[in-house]
Structure formats: structure tokens, C-alpha cells
Design a protein around this motif. Structure first.
Motif, mmCIF file in Angstrom:
data_model
loop_
_atom_site.group_PDB
_atom_site.id
_atom_site.type_symbol
_atom_site.label_atom_id
_atom_site.label_comp_id
_atom_site.label_asym_id
_atom_site.label_seq_id
_atom_site.Cartn_x
_atom_site.Cartn_y
_atom_site.Cartn_z
ATOM 1 N N ARG A 1 -8.286 7.045 5.736
ATOM 2 C CA ARG A 1 -8.900 5.933 4.637
ATOM 3 C C ARG A 1 -8.810 6.129 2.566
ATOM 4 N NH1 ARG A 1 -8.598 0.392 4.862
ATOM 5 N NH2 ARG A 1 -9.581 -0.802 2.937
ATOM 6 N N VAL A 2 -9.661 6.925 2.589
ATOM 7 C CA VAL A 2 -9.578 7.900 1.600
ATOM 8 C C VAL A 2 -8.755 8.504 0.991
ATOM 9 C CG1 VAL A 2 -11.331 9.373 0.509
ATOM 10 C CG2 VAL A 2 -11.990 8.024 1.951
ATOM 11 N N GLY A 3 -8.008 8.952 1.766
ATOM 12 C CA GLY A 3 -6.799 10.054 0.797
ATOM 13 C C GLY A 3 -5.175 9.415 1.025
ATOM 14 N N SER A 4 -5.815 7.519 1.586
ATOM 15 C CA SER A 4 -4.376 6.595 1.794
ATOM 16 C C SER A 4 -4.994 6.436 0.120
ATOM 17 C CB SER A 4 -4.800 5.501 2.464
ATOM 18 O OG SER A 4 -4.224 6.437 3.996
ATOM 19 N N ILE A 5 -6.036 5.831 -0.468
ATOM 20 C CA ILE A 5 -6.603 5.113 -1.795
ATOM 21 C C ILE A 5 -6.134 5.843 -2.840
ATOM 22 C CG2 ILE A 5 -8.837 4.304 -3.115
ATOM 23 C CD1 ILE A 5 -9.606 2.668 -0.328
ATOM 24 N N LEU A 6 -6.800 7.223 -2.815
ATOM 25 C CA LEU A 6 -6.371 8.537 -4.011
ATOM 26 C C LEU A 6 -4.813 8.919 -4.128
ATOM 27 C CD1 LEU A 6 -8.843 11.047 -2.819
ATOM 28 C CD2 LEU A 6 -8.952 9.949 -4.962
ATOM 29 N N ALA A 7 -4.398 8.392 -2.499
ATOM 30 C CA ALA A 7 -2.502 8.800 -3.543
ATOM 31 C C ALA A 7 -1.632 6.947 -3.594
ATOM 32 C CB ALA A 7 -1.687 8.344 -1.649
ATOM 33 N N ILE B 1 2.163 6.483 -4.527
ATOM 34 C CA ILE B 1 2.100 5.023 -3.951
ATOM 35 C C ILE B 1 2.559 4.517 -3.282
ATOM 36 C CG2 ILE B 1 2.140 2.796 -5.437
ATOM 37 C CD1 ILE B 1 2.079 4.377 -8.204
ATOM 38 N N PRO B 2 4.058 4.081 -2.621
ATOM 39 C CA PRO B 2 4.451 3.860 -1.570
ATOM 40 C C PRO B 2 3.992 4.141 -0.497
ATOM 41 C CG PRO B 2 6.320 4.502 -3.130
ATOM 42 C CD PRO B 2 4.878 4.897 -3.964
ATOM 43 N N PHE B 3 4.006 5.557 -0.929
ATOM 44 C CA PHE B 3 3.599 6.091 0.685
ATOM 45 C C PHE B 3 1.776 5.303 0.436
ATOM 46 C CE2 PHE B 3 6.671 8.981 0.725
ATOM 47 C CZ PHE B 3 7.900 8.678 1.594
ATOM 48 N N GLY B 4 1.084 6.005 -0.059
ATOM 49 C CA GLY B 4 -0.565 5.475 -0.175
ATOM 50 C C GLY B 4 -0.440 4.161 0.375
ATOM 51 N N ILE B 5 0.213 3.551 -0.219
ATOM 52 C CA ILE B 5 0.393 2.096 0.596
ATOM 53 C C ILE B 5 0.656 1.753 1.812
ATOM 54 C CG2 ILE B 5 1.345 -0.988 0.000
ATOM 55 C CD1 ILE B 5 0.926 0.215 -2.966
ATOM 56 N N TRP B 6 1.717 2.265 1.788
ATOM 57 C CA TRP B 6 2.038 1.928 3.006
ATOM 58 C C TRP B 6 0.942 2.920 4.252
ATOM 59 C CZ3 TRP B 6 5.765 5.876 6.210
ATOM 60 C CH2 TRP B 6 5.666 6.502 7.096
ATOM 61 N N ALA B 7 0.081 3.793 3.899
ATOM 62 C CA ALA B 7 -1.062 4.269 5.399
ATOM 63 C C ALA B 7 -1.733 3.015 4.828
ATOM 64 C CB ALA B 7 -1.472 4.980 4.445
ATOM 65 N N LEU B 8 -2.189 2.067 3.907
ATOM 66 C CA LEU B 8 -3.183 1.764 4.176
ATOM 67 C C LEU B 8 -2.677 0.199 4.925
ATOM 68 C CD1 LEU B 8 -4.861 1.275 0.120
ATOM 69 C CD2 LEU B 8 -5.697 1.989 2.274
ATOM 70 N N ARG B 9 -1.039 -0.162 4.886
ATOM 71 C CA ARG B 9 -1.553 -1.230 5.570
ATOM 72 C C ARG B 9 -0.887 -0.331 7.605
ATOM 73 N NH1 ARG B 9 3.480 -4.715 3.834
ATOM 74 N NH2 ARG B 9 2.455 -5.822 5.600
ATOM 75 N N LEU B 10 -0.925 0.674 7.385
ATOM 76 C CA LEU B 10 -0.939 0.960 9.246
ATOM 77 C C LEU B 10 -2.409 1.004 9.174
ATOM 78 C CD1 LEU B 10 1.571 3.723 8.860
ATOM 79 C CD2 LEU B 10 1.510 1.996 10.505
ATOM 80 N N LEU B 11 -3.293 1.103 8.244
ATOM 81 C CA LEU B 11 -4.845 1.585 8.787
ATOM 82 C C LEU B 11 -5.301 -0.222 9.181
ATOM 83 C CD1 LEU B 11 -5.749 4.132 6.726
ATOM 84 C CD2 LEU B 11 -5.114 4.486 8.833
ATOM 85 N N ARG B 12 -4.484 -0.853 8.189
ATOM 86 C CA ARG B 12 -5.281 -2.738 9.045
ATOM 87 C C ARG B 12 -5.308 -2.658 10.201
ATOM 88 N NH1 ARG B 12 -4.481 -6.025 4.292
ATOM 89 N NH2 ARG B 12 -5.937 -7.578 5.530
ATOM 90 N N ASP B 13 -3.745 -2.508 10.303
ATOM 91 C CA ASP B 13 -3.214 -2.913 12.180
ATOM 92 C C ASP B 13 -4.251 -2.127 12.838
ATOM 93 O OD1 ASP B 13 -2.095 -3.308 14.179
ATOM 94 O OD2 ASP B 13 -0.262 -1.546 14.091
ATOM 95 N N PRO B 14 -4.614 -3.425 13.613
ATOM 96 C CA PRO B 14 -6.203 -2.946 14.514
ATOM 97 C C PRO B 14 -6.329 -2.859 15.881
ATOM 98 C CG PRO B 14 -5.191 -6.086 14.652
ATOM 99 C CD PRO B 14 -4.545 -4.817 13.779
#
Length: 115
Positions: A63-69, A82-95
Motif C-alpha cells: 500500500r505504501v509503494g502504491s501511494i508513493l507511485a 500514476i495509473p499503475f499506482g491507482i490500479w494497485a490501490l484498487r487491487l488492494l481494496r478487493d477483499p
């Protein structure tokens, strides 16, 4: 991509440090060296976070790496970071994905499902 940028920033850091010590420093070279050091540090954290996400090892570091991206001046290539960081953050929200990490249980387990 992050490793390529990290190499470029490292080359800049080494060359700037030689220029700094040769000319006994100037405000601009010191500022550029500080910015490059910050970028290199963030690139290392982003790379570690991406590896932790890929191997499902540490939810917090991913999550820290995704936010920094997502921060424009810290990403290797702004248009890709930016798009890959947002994509990673959306993946991390999946239960389902969140539950795959050993240090972060799924949302239903955390809040206690009443079904």
C-alpha cells in the motif's frame, strides 16, 4: 521501469556529489542532489512495495509503494506511475486479494461477519 529510473537517479547522485565536492557546493547542485536522493529513496520503496504486492507478502508495504507511485515527482515515468499506482490501490481494496496477505485478513474476518 522503476529500476531503470533508480539507476538514472543514482548516476545523477554520484555525478552531483562529485561536482558538489569539487566546487565546494552551490545552492543549485545541493538542491538537485537532495531532490535526486529523495527520488532514489522513493524508487526503492516503490520497488519493494511492488515486489511485496506481487508475492502477496506485506499488505502495508504494498500500500505504501502504491501511494508513493501516485505522487507525480516521485514516480519513474509520471504517465505510467500514476495509473499503475491507482490500479494497485484498487487491487488492494478487493477483499479477496486483501485476505491473501498474511498480515491483513479479509474485511469480513476483521469486522466479524454476522451471517
Amino acid at each position: 521501469m522503476a529500476s531503470i529510473h533508480a539507476v538514472i537517479v543514482t548516476i545523477h547522485l554520484v555525478s552531483a556529489s562529485f561536482v558538489y565536492y569539487r566546487q565546494l557546493g552551490s545552492g543549485i547542485s545541493l538542491l538537485a542532489t537532495g531532490i535526486a536522493a529523495g527520488q532514489l529513496t522513493s524508487m526503492i520503496v516503490i520497488s519493494i512495495g511492488a515486489a511485496k504486492l506481487g508475492f502477496l507478502e506485506s499488505y502495508r508495504m504494498a500500500r505504501v509503494g502504491s501511494i508513493l507511485a501516485c505522487i507525480p515527482l516521485l514516480t519513474p515515468f509520471v504517465w505510467l506511475g500514476i495509473p499503475f499506482g491507482i490500479w494497485a490501490l484498487r487491487l488492494l481494496r478487493d477483499p479477496e486479494i486483501r485476505g491473501a496477505f498474511p498480515d491483513c485478513p479479509a474485511l469480513n474476518e476483521r469486522h466479524g461477519s454476522r451471517s
